[in-house]
Design a protein around this motif. Sequence first.
Motif, PDB file in Angstrom:
ATOM      1  N   THR A  13       0.849  -1.188   0.000  1.00  0.00           N
ATOM      2  CA  THR A  13       0.000   0.000   0.000  1.00  0.00           C
ATOM      3  C   THR A  13       0.884   1.237   0.000  1.00  0.00           C
ATOM      4  N   PRO A  14       0.639   2.179  -0.886  1.00  0.00           N
ATOM      5  CA  PRO A  14       1.452   3.409  -0.885  1.00  0.00           C
ATOM      6  C   PRO A  14       1.515   4.034   0.497  1.00  0.00           C
ATOM      7  N   GLY A  15       2.717   4.452   0.856  1.00  0.00           N
ATOM      8  CA  GLY A  15       2.923   5.052   2.162  1.00  0.00           C
ATOM      9  C   GLY A  15       3.313   4.074   3.242  1.00  0.00           C
ATOM     10  N   GLN A  16       3.117   2.778   2.971  1.00  0.00           N
ATOM     11  CA  GLN A  16       3.491   1.748   3.936  1.00  0.00           C
ATOM     12  C   GLN A  16       4.888   1.216   3.660  1.00  0.00           C
ATOM     13  N   PRO A  17       5.538   0.623   4.671  1.00  0.00           N
ATOM     14  CA  PRO A  17       6.870   0.063   4.438  1.00  0.00           C
ATOM     15  C   PRO A  17       6.800  -1.294   3.747  1.00  0.00           C
ATOM     16  N   ARG A  57      14.497   6.624   0.859  1.00  0.00           N
ATOM     17  CA  ARG A  57      13.520   5.680   1.408  1.00  0.00           C
ATOM     18  C   ARG A  57      13.974   4.232   1.191  1.00  0.00           C
ATOM     19  N   ASP A  66       7.637   2.723  -7.287  1.00  0.00           N
ATOM     20  CA  ASP A  66       8.527   1.660  -6.800  1.00  0.00           C
ATOM     21  C   ASP A  66       8.116   0.274  -7.296  1.00  0.00           C
ATOM     22  N   SER A  87      11.040   2.463   3.100  1.00  0.00           N
ATOM     23  CA  SER A  87      10.402   3.018   4.307  1.00  0.00           C
ATOM     24  C   SER A  87       8.948   3.403   4.051  1.00  0.00           C
ATOM     25  N   ARG A  88       8.689   3.991   2.910  1.00  0.00           N
ATOM     26  CA  ARG A  88       7.318   4.373   2.530  1.00  0.00           C
ATOM     27  C   ARG A  88       7.201   4.176   1.029  1.00  0.00           C
ATOM     28  N   ILE A 122       1.458  -2.590  -6.390  1.00  0.00           N
ATOM     29  CA  ILE A 122       0.629  -1.722  -5.537  1.00  0.00           C
ATOM     30  C   ILE A 122      -0.774  -2.310  -5.506  1.00  0.00           C
ATOM     31  N   GLU A 145       6.193   4.147  -2.751  1.00  0.00           N
ATOM     32  CA  GLU A 145       5.514   5.040  -3.674  1.00  0.00           C
ATOM     33  C   GLU A 145       5.124   4.257  -4.919  1.00  0.00           C
TER      34      GLU A 145
END
Lengths: 112, 123
Positions: free
Chosen positions: A14-18, A67, A88, A82-83, A112, A85
């Motif tokens: 999920t975007p924003g998750q590690p 990140r 990625d 780390s987060r 994603i 996007e």
Amino acid sequence: EIVLTQTPHSLSVTPGQPASISCKTSQSLVFPADGQTYLYWYLQKPGQPPKLLLYEAFHRFSGVPDRFSGSGSGTAFTLKISRVEAEDVGIYFCMQSLQLPLTFGGGTKVEI
Amino acid sequence: EVQLVQSGGGLVQPGGSLRLSCATSGFIFSNSDMGWVRQAPGKGLEWLSSLSVSDDSTLYADSVKGRFTISGDNSKNTLYLHISGLRPEDTAVYFCTKLGCGGANCHYYFDVWGQGTLVTVSS
């Protein structure tokens, strides 16, 4: 030859998750003469060639966002985002250059 | 900017030959280390060969030794891979790479990649 085993084979994030990817090797990648660890991480985005992310286990290559980080030693290594996007997504490969033949892990597909 | 522009792929019959080219720019080719990596459809990456352009020393994976020949032309800043005795299992995207060198003993890694060229071996 040195065998590299990556897990998981695929990863939905999920975007924003590690996110993290493991790479385990059949022998230590530490070169005794200099103490360096010859483990590299690459990202192959869809339809593109691979690009170098990290060299010698944890050094970010030029232009790679902070990140992305690498950790581990000996025979067990981890790539962490780390987060995550959207940009990625792709297949992540680890590679060793301790000895010939240069060998790659089987890849981890990040979606994603 | 370092650029690697590949050409020369295509459809080849089993037993045939092919030469792949990689035109380089943005760095001093004659002082560089270069290599080839391939990726079979839906598969992982396989290192094939490396060339130290300055002294013409070469390295090959056992799987291609004797059939693949890596070479460089300093006058054209171009890397080549000559492939002979092609087999269906050689079907893959072939990548030209510029090599980086880690540590005092020069442990190679791939720091820049070409766009890749598809070689299909089929009758």
